[in-house]
Enzyme design. Sequence first.
Site, PDB file in Angstrom:
ATOM      1  N   GLU A 195       0.859  -1.191   0.000  1.00  0.00           N
ATOM      2  CA  GLU A 195       0.000   0.000   0.000  1.00  0.00           C
ATOM      3  C   GLU A 195       0.890   1.234   0.000  1.00  0.00           C
ATOM      4  OE1 GLU A 195      -3.451   1.184   0.188  1.00  0.00           O
ATOM      5  OE2 GLU A 195      -2.234   3.009   0.152  1.00  0.00           O
ATOM      6  N   THR A 263      -5.676  -2.413  -5.657  1.00  0.00           N
ATOM      7  CA  THR A 263      -5.499  -0.960  -5.705  1.00  0.00           C
ATOM      8  C   THR A 263      -6.644  -0.376  -6.536  1.00  0.00           C
ATOM      9  OG1 THR A 263      -4.152  -1.215  -7.683  1.00  0.00           O
ATOM     10  CG2 THR A 263      -2.993  -1.124  -5.572  1.00  0.00           C
ATOM     11  N   SER A 264      -6.907   0.921  -6.395  1.00  0.00           N
ATOM     12  CA  SER A 264      -8.068   1.479  -7.105  1.00  0.00           C
ATOM     13  C   SER A 264      -7.724   1.808  -8.557  1.00  0.00           C
ATOM     14  CB  SER A 264      -8.637   2.688  -6.375  1.00  0.00           C
ATOM     15  OG  SER A 264      -7.606   3.464  -5.805  1.00  0.00           O
ATOM     16  N   TYR A 272      -5.627   5.167  -8.657  1.00  0.00           N
ATOM     17  CA  TYR A 272      -4.322   4.514  -8.727  1.00  0.00           C
ATOM     18  C   TYR A 272      -3.184   5.524  -8.558  1.00  0.00           C
ATOM     19  CZ  TYR A 272      -0.968   0.972 -10.270  1.00  0.00           C
ATOM     20  OH  TYR A 272       0.053   0.069 -10.334  1.00  0.00           O
ATOM     21  N   CYS A 409     -23.498 -11.641   5.132  1.00  0.00           N
ATOM     22  CA  CYS A 409     -23.617 -13.087   5.101  1.00  0.00           C
ATOM     23  C   CYS A 409     -24.186 -13.487   3.746  1.00  0.00           C
ATOM     24  CB  CYS A 409     -24.564 -13.498   6.230  1.00  0.00           C
ATOM     25  SG  CYS A 409     -24.662 -15.251   6.481  1.00  0.00           S
TER      26      CYS A 409
HETATM   27  N1  LIG Z   1     -15.106  -7.587  -5.096  1.00  0.00           N
HETATM   28  C1  LIG Z   1     -14.690  -6.689  -5.941  1.00  0.00           C
HETATM   29  O1  LIG Z   1     -14.771  -6.829  -7.134  1.00  0.00           O
HETATM   30  C2  LIG Z   1     -14.097  -5.496  -5.404  1.00  0.00           C
HETATM   31  C3  LIG Z   1     -14.275  -5.237  -4.090  1.00  0.00           C
HETATM   32  C4  LIG Z   1     -13.703  -4.129  -3.568  1.00  0.00           C
HETATM   33  C5  LIG Z   1     -12.997  -3.304  -4.342  1.00  0.00           C
HETATM   34  N2  LIG Z   1     -12.834  -3.571  -5.635  1.00  0.00           N
HETATM   35  C6  LIG Z   1     -12.062  -2.684  -6.446  1.00  0.00           C
HETATM   36  O2  LIG Z   1     -10.787  -2.612  -5.843  1.00  0.00           O
HETATM   37  C7  LIG Z   1     -10.299  -1.284  -5.936  1.00  0.00           C
HETATM   38  C8  LIG Z   1      -9.992  -0.691  -4.586  1.00  0.00           C
HETATM   39  O3  LIG Z   1     -11.162  -0.343  -3.880  1.00  0.00           O
HETATM   40  P1  LIG Z   1     -11.034   0.485  -2.548  1.00  0.00           P
HETATM   41  O4  LIG Z   1     -12.400   0.763  -2.073  1.00  0.00           O
HETATM   42  O5  LIG Z   1     -10.139  -0.211  -1.632  1.00  0.00           O
HETATM   43  O6  LIG Z   1     -10.380   1.822  -3.085  1.00  0.00           O
HETATM   44  P2  LIG Z   1      -9.519   2.847  -2.238  1.00  0.00           P
HETATM   45  O7  LIG Z   1      -9.190   3.962  -3.149  1.00  0.00           O
HETATM   46  O8  LIG Z   1     -10.192   3.155  -0.950  1.00  0.00           O
HETATM   47  O9  LIG Z   1      -8.197   2.038  -1.893  1.00  0.00           O
HETATM   48  C9  LIG Z   1      -7.244   1.719  -2.853  1.00  0.00           C
HETATM   49  C10 LIG Z   1      -5.897   1.796  -2.205  1.00  0.00           C
HETATM   50  O10 LIG Z   1      -4.917   1.483  -3.153  1.00  0.00           O
HETATM   51  C11 LIG Z   1      -3.777   2.328  -2.903  1.00  0.00           C
HETATM   52  N3  LIG Z   1      -2.974   2.394  -4.117  1.00  0.00           N
HETATM   53  C12 LIG Z   1      -3.278   3.030  -5.278  1.00  0.00           C
HETATM   54  N4  LIG Z   1      -2.347   2.821  -6.178  1.00  0.00           N
HETATM   55  C13 LIG Z   1      -1.392   2.039  -5.607  1.00  0.00           C
HETATM   56  C14 LIG Z   1      -0.191   1.468  -6.065  1.00  0.00           C
HETATM   57  N5  LIG Z   1       0.237   1.659  -7.320  1.00  0.00           N
HETATM   58  N6  LIG Z   1       0.505   0.706  -5.206  1.00  0.00           N
HETATM   59  C15 LIG Z   1       0.085   0.503  -3.948  1.00  0.00           C
HETATM   60  N7  LIG Z   1      -1.051   1.016  -3.471  1.00  0.00           N
HETATM   61  C16 LIG Z   1      -1.800   1.765  -4.294  1.00  0.00           C
HETATM   62  C17 LIG Z   1      -4.388   3.626  -2.473  1.00  0.00           C
HETATM   63  O11 LIG Z   1      -3.480   4.382  -1.702  1.00  0.00           O
HETATM   64  C18 LIG Z   1      -5.580   3.174  -1.666  1.00  0.00           C
HETATM   65  O12 LIG Z   1      -5.338   3.077  -0.297  1.00  0.00           O
HETATM   66  C19 LIG Z   1     -11.353  -0.514  -6.697  1.00  0.00           C
HETATM   67  O13 LIG Z   1     -11.019  -0.519  -8.057  1.00  0.00           O
HETATM   68  C20 LIG Z   1     -12.595  -1.297  -6.452  1.00  0.00           C
HETATM   69  O14 LIG Z   1     -13.568  -1.105  -7.433  1.00  0.00           O
HETATM   70  C21 LIG Z   1     -13.375  -4.652  -6.179  1.00  0.00           C
END
Ligand SMILES: NC(=O)c1ccc[n+]([C@@H]2O[C@H](COP(=O)([O-])OP(=O)(O)OC[C@H]3O[C@@H](n4cnc5c(N)ncnc54)[C@H](O)[C@@H]3O)[C@@H](O)[C@H]2O)c1
Lengths: 554, 554
Positions: A195, A263-264, A272, A409
């Site tokens: 992270e 990561t986002s 990202y 759940c």
């Molecule tokens: N089940 C699913 O399909 C599912 C569930 C949750 C989240 N997601 C996806 O996962 C992603 C993250 O969601 P979130 O709510 O945690 O978003 P968020 O923005 O709250 O968290 C993402 C984290 O990634 C970190 N980050 C960004 N780029 C990075 C890099 N290059 N290296 C390391 N860290 C990095 C950011 O600092 C941040 O803390 C989103 O794209 C979301 O849509 C998918």
Amino acid sequence: MTNQTKRVIRAARGNELICKGWEQEAALRMLMNNLDPEVAEKPDELVVYGGIGKAARNWECYEAIVESLKNLENDETLLVQSGKPVGVFRTHETAPRVLIANSNLVPAWANWDHFYDLEDKGLMMYGQMTAGSWIYIGAQGILQGTYLSFVEAAKKAFRTPDLTGRFILTGGMGGMSGAQPLAGKMAKGVILVVEVDRLRIERKIREGYCDYFAENLDEALKMVKKFTEKGEPASIGLVGNCADVYPELLERGIIPDIVTDQTSAHDPINGYVPHGMSYDEALELRTRDSKAYEQKSMESMAVHVEAMLGFQKAGAETFDYGNNIRANAQKMGVENAFDFPGFVPAYIRPLFCEGKGPFRWAALSGDPEDIYKTDELAKQMFKEDESLVNWIDMAQKMVKWQGLPARICWLGYGDRHRFALKVNEMVASGELKAPVVFGRDHLDCGSVASPNRETEAMRDGSDAVADWPILNALINTCGGASWVSVHHGGGVGMGYSIHAGQVLVADGTKQAAERIERVLVSDPGMGVVRHADAGYGKAIEVAKKKGVKIPMLK
Amino acid sequence: MTNQTKRVIRAARGNELICKGWEQEAALRMLMNNLDPEVAEKPDELVVYGGIGKAARNWECYEAIVESLKNLENDETLLVQSGKPVGVFRTHETAPRVLIANSNLVPAWANWDHFYDLEDKGLMMYGQMTAGSWIYIGAQGILQGTYLSFVEAAKKAFRTPDLTGRFILTGGMGGMSGAQPLAGKMAKGVILVVEVDRLRIERKIREGYCDYFAENLDEALKMVKKFTEKGEPASIGLVGNCADVYPELLERGIIPDIVTDQTSAHDPINGYVPHGMSYDEALELRTRDSKAYEQKSMESMAVHVEAMLGFQKAGAETFDYGNNIRANAQKMGVENAFDFPGFVPAYIRPLFCEGKGPFRWAALSGDPEDIYKTDELAKQMFKEDESLVNWIDMAQKMVKWQGLPARICWLGYGDRHRFALKVNEMVASGELKAPVVFGRDHLDCGSVASPNRETEAMRDGSDAVADWPILNALINTCGGASWVSVHHGGGVGMGYSIHAGQVLVADGTKQAAERIERVLVSDPGMGVVRHADAGYGKAIEVAKKKGVKIPMLK
Ligand SMILES: NC(=O)c1ccc[n+]([C@@H]2O[C@H](COP(=O)([O-])OP(=O)(O)OC[C@H]3O[C@@H](n4cnc5c(N)ncnc54)[C@H](O)[C@@H]3O)[C@@H](O)[C@H]2O)c1
Ligand SMILES: NC(=O)c1ccc[n+]([C@@H]2O[C@H](COP(=O)([O-])OP(=O)(O)OC[C@H]3O[C@@H](n4cnc5c(N)ncnc54)[C@H](O)[C@@H]3O)[C@@H](O)[C@H]2O)c1
């Protein structure tokens, strides 16, 4: 704005109404709960989770929604358009009280450029999946799903759900991704989460979602080695950028058992973070020159995915965790980005065929005892389901409450409404202190079209057909959910998904029971119908066994 | 299939039900009416109008829809996904009986290639606007709108609604475009319609929608000259391709007073016909090599639009008539294609601000007398509206019935429900012989997002925001319309629009009256809300005067 940004929002608890009915009250509390500092990522900016997923368009709109909900009659319906309350019409008592459409764009304009343009003009907001639809419940919401994915990945790769002594590598410790360290540990593995933002790791450690902090890769690897050798479950947060750490690990020849990333990446500008510069430099570039930032972001994702492909080749069970990183990498020339699968076709779709998905409920009393009582009920009603019982036991031990007490759940067709009816009776009898809301993620069995995630690689090729989430929203509106939402974008970003949500209040009345019997049947029912239509044998079997009416089913 | 393609479908008439309630019966009759050979363009292929706009996905699906409607209980709801019946769920009596989602695709896949790919696999159909939503009523449906556009264009260009002695040039005499010759004549002008398919012109002449047939341009121009000089209203169909005829006219220096076009340019493969070859050669190329055909089609549109721009420069009142031809020409390099406006911002939006739009009703009795009685009612209730009264008088004289007798009449917020309530009383009292259905085009004031047509050049830049049609579908579902639909594509083609429809049955019951008071208020109300939100003074004025509840309106 300055003093407003310091406000702290927290939903009311208990049995006293400030609205004219429980459904309006529930919508109000869940909206506020989404912005509770215990729940939201950046409550000052109305951001709940997932990059820029918001609960209301701006503070003025937030105030207007609150006011509208307070004044809303029991035969009226409020319309919310991308986080702004735009109209109130007279409907009837069993109709939804709120209808929400967030971030929907005509397809040819459905891209980030146009969205940000509209956002700048104050005409739109990003609703993510449960942010703009007021049913995000913090990291727990995704916890069971994540746990489930790790367990299913383990089953597939190692023929055991037990990850003892195994090494999981992933990225991201934000709103949703922050569930990963705990989920990995619950699955008994050793999980390393990369992270870029140290504050995020510190927060998760404070919240009990992560055990250890690592300042650099060597430190992290030492811990991984120690815990895997001892067979001791553990979670480690490493400050770093995935696009640096993943290739470095690969180069050192260290191949984890399971590799993924959260990561986002769905949002190359506000989500990202690109590598090749410090986190602070990245933040500065983001504000100064968002175009240049986007370019760097996309380049980093390509590097990031290349490394994941390398791990896969070297034998790691590798999967995309729903952030659209493969599509972005492919845009940047990584042609085989889709060589590793998404988690849905790999592990989740069989569950969808049974109408299972991230069902959840929250206690409007604010009293954890109410949730513990529903936990007992679930354990009793579904005692033959070992992993469900385990989940509740572990959740009780390891999940900290965030905002209103809630439980997630994965229940399927037939079980959701049976369970909710019992809970409604407990509300009626006074066994629970106040009404309970039932909702779910937009990522559910029959509510989403998202070809790079939930509907990736459908059996019949219908990945991109978006009729389904629309029918889902319409049928749940018919049945009388308390609020219904349709969003575009969500977790995979602009252009890549359409999805719907519903939340239903069990206030102990007979009318609530009737609504439960309709909505909590049709909602998971859509999952069975959608997958049966696509030709999945399991869904067809469930439809036949449980009597789901499908006109052309042979 | 061979013997099935010869079947003739015609809706039942009169008061006897074959379904379990009037709403199901109405849906069944209107589906069948859409396929009545008097109504549909190609009933054998289930094509109703607008290129490939279909009422059901295929014959098997058609049969299954009919069967499902016959069996549907009064507390059940049938789901139709791109023309296929996919599920039946228990809802309740005041919920819609049918929910329809047609041709919706996740935006990044929302293009013709992907659509045709899905259609080939049997997974989709094109719903157009009122084809897949079962409320197309033949050419009359568009007649008033077209008449209205010509009249408004005249008002703007010549400061009089009277087109006596004026020359209108346009293209297309198909399903919708076939209304043009009659509409131009009703507006008292001389209208020349260029149509590549001679059978289409012959058909319109047979139907009384067009007066004269011209084999070549000279013949046509002789007629135009004669009638304009005499000041005699007339309509002429010329066999030819617009991309040949328009430039030729321009070259000859013949500049019409009004220029537009309604060939099916939204679909470059199955709609528009390229020039530079005979019609038969074009049809042959279409089947043999659709890619090459598409290329030729797109090239022709560029030539076609260049000529229209030329006419505009030379002083003709020129507008796009909702077929997306400007966008296609622009793709082919005609950079200034959008120099001439769409008809909506030019003439229709002021009406939308009042909640006006192509409202319509059909008599399930099948008896024209029922419609004449509603005509009288409308003339009585709205006697101060001169053009409305005129329209009904002219329509009675000039419009031939197609399928079930029906009337189209642009009513606005406040008037639609008042009128429908009266009609419902007439059904109750037996003054009308059977129930009446109320519906409208998807092209309505608050039900469509279509940046090249209905929402072109919105005041606040919100052209592409698609939250509105979704909220429209949801609120009409709430209120209890009899069937509700959400479509993608429609008249402007894949990727370019999202829109919703609703149809409501007035069967004389108190319950129908309640539904009318909800749905026929919220439906046009959405038009007022949407335009007030975009900052149109007229809509804000209407909202205030008529008490439409808009939370943030100042
Ligand atoms: N089940 C699913 O399909 C599912 C569930 C949750 C989240 N997601 C996806 O996962 C992603 C993250 O969601 P979130 O709510 O945690 O978003 P968020 O923005 O709250 O968290 C993402 C984290 O990634 C970190 N980050 C960004 N780029 C990075 C890099 N290059 N290296 C390391 N860290 C990095 C950011 O600092 C941040 O803390 C989103 O794209 C979301 O849509 C998918
Ligand atoms: N109010 C509106 O916005 C509105 C209303 C109706 C139709 N439309 C649009 O207008 C178009 C026509 O609709 P329709 O229902 O009549 O379709 P249609 O396919 O039934 O008719 C179109 C006609 O155009 C003819 N044609 C095609 N290419 C031609 C060419 N190059 N030169 C001369 N004739 C040509 C075809 O032979 C056909 O008869 C569609 O794009 C539709 O979406 C818009």
